[in-house]
Design an enzyme around this catalytic site. Sequence first.
Site, mmCIF file in Angstrom:
data_model
loop_
_atom_site.group_PDB
_atom_site.id
_atom_site.type_symbol
_atom_site.label_atom_id
_atom_site.label_comp_id
_atom_site.label_asym_id
_atom_site.label_seq_id
_atom_site.Cartn_x
_atom_site.Cartn_y
_atom_site.Cartn_z
ATOM 1 N N HIS A 9 0.801 -1.220 0.000
ATOM 2 C CA HIS A 9 0.000 0.000 0.000
ATOM 3 C C HIS A 9 0.846 1.287 0.000
ATOM 4 C CE1 HIS A 9 -3.481 -2.492 1.179
ATOM 5 N NE2 HIS A 9 -2.710 -3.017 2.110
HETATM 6 O O1 RIB Z 1 -4.951 -0.238 5.020
HETATM 7 C C1 RIB Z 1 -3.580 -0.261 4.729
HETATM 8 C C2 RIB Z 1 -2.860 0.788 5.505
HETATM 9 O O2 RIB Z 1 -3.009 0.549 6.912
HETATM 10 C C3 RIB Z 1 -1.344 0.778 5.259
HETATM 11 O O3 RIB Z 1 -0.832 2.061 5.459
HETATM 12 C C4 RIB Z 1 -0.844 -0.142 6.322
HETATM 13 O O4 RIB Z 1 0.532 0.101 6.643
HETATM 14 C C5 RIB Z 1 -1.733 0.242 7.475
HETATM 15 O O5 RIB Z 1 -1.176 1.395 8.091
#
Ligand code: RIB
Length: 309
Positions: A238
């Site tokens: 992500h």
């Molecule tokens: O939903 C994904 C996000 O939430 C990413 O930033 C992961 O590291 C968590 O922080």
Amino acid sequence: MAVPLILDCDPGHDDAMALLLAIADPAVDLLAVTTVAGNQTVDKCTLNARRVLSLAGASHIPVARGAAQPLVRRLRIADDVHGQTGLDGPLFTDEPSVPESPYSAHELLTDVLRTHPTPVTVVATGALTNVAALLASEPVPNLAEIVWMGGSTDRGNIQPLAEANAAVDPEAADQVVRSGVPFTMCGLNVTHQALVTDEIVAQFERIGTPLARVCVEWMTFFASTYRDLFGFAAPPLHDPVAVARVIDPAIVRCVEANLVIETQGEWTAGATVVDLDGYTGRPANARIAVELDRGAFWSRIVAAVAALG
Ligand code: RIB
Ligand code: CA
């Protein structure tokens, strides 16, 4: 000219890769790192941020601790995804060489924004608690934009309609979006295009350095929890998507749309309500990431890991 940025994060396996990308890519200049509770406690996220910078040899970049709790809600961590350390996989027992800054995240954010000669971008890859506090303090000088990994134009990943970074602190996300500071949302709808496939892992393995081997261990752990919890064949990386957007906007295509954050819903708190179709008539107030150039994305990340040796 490299884009100056601050990375506010909750390492976290994908935050760790976002840090490496921000440290190594020549298109950006990582000025500071601040931490926020989310994936794990802020104690563990801060230690993990220090660990990543130490492994990357980035002792010149300060790491400052931020909020231990969301603005009003009780903290919910994601140890099921990131493990007891928040960065499970390789076991480290030594103290990271990069120290914790004596300043708070708020002090460091404020100082960097006040003193840097050109406007600074804040990339946030956790809950927006620190950013909301920054914007609430006083007029913030020199803040170019906020680029957030969070939310989704589709469904959530911690609640049916809420993504984790939004759900941890919906009130903070709402305040930041309402602030009027230029805001870009890189949500699950686009980060789920950034899957760490076996071929990507093989590219890290071929680098053959100690840091690349650590990245392989991080990705192997991350893949195991994403498989067990969500049934993913490959985990979505992500957070580097938000950094990639700053590195080269062409890597992450965005559209302008109206974004509001649900804070009152009994079943929907943290939902990022994106009006992609103009149903509401509300003016566009955010850039919304919709498409990832996978080839360019992965070549930047692999090059960054290789460059750090
Ligand atoms: O939903 C994904 C996000 O939430 C990413 O930033 C992961 O590291 C968590 O922080
Ligand atoms: Ca994160």
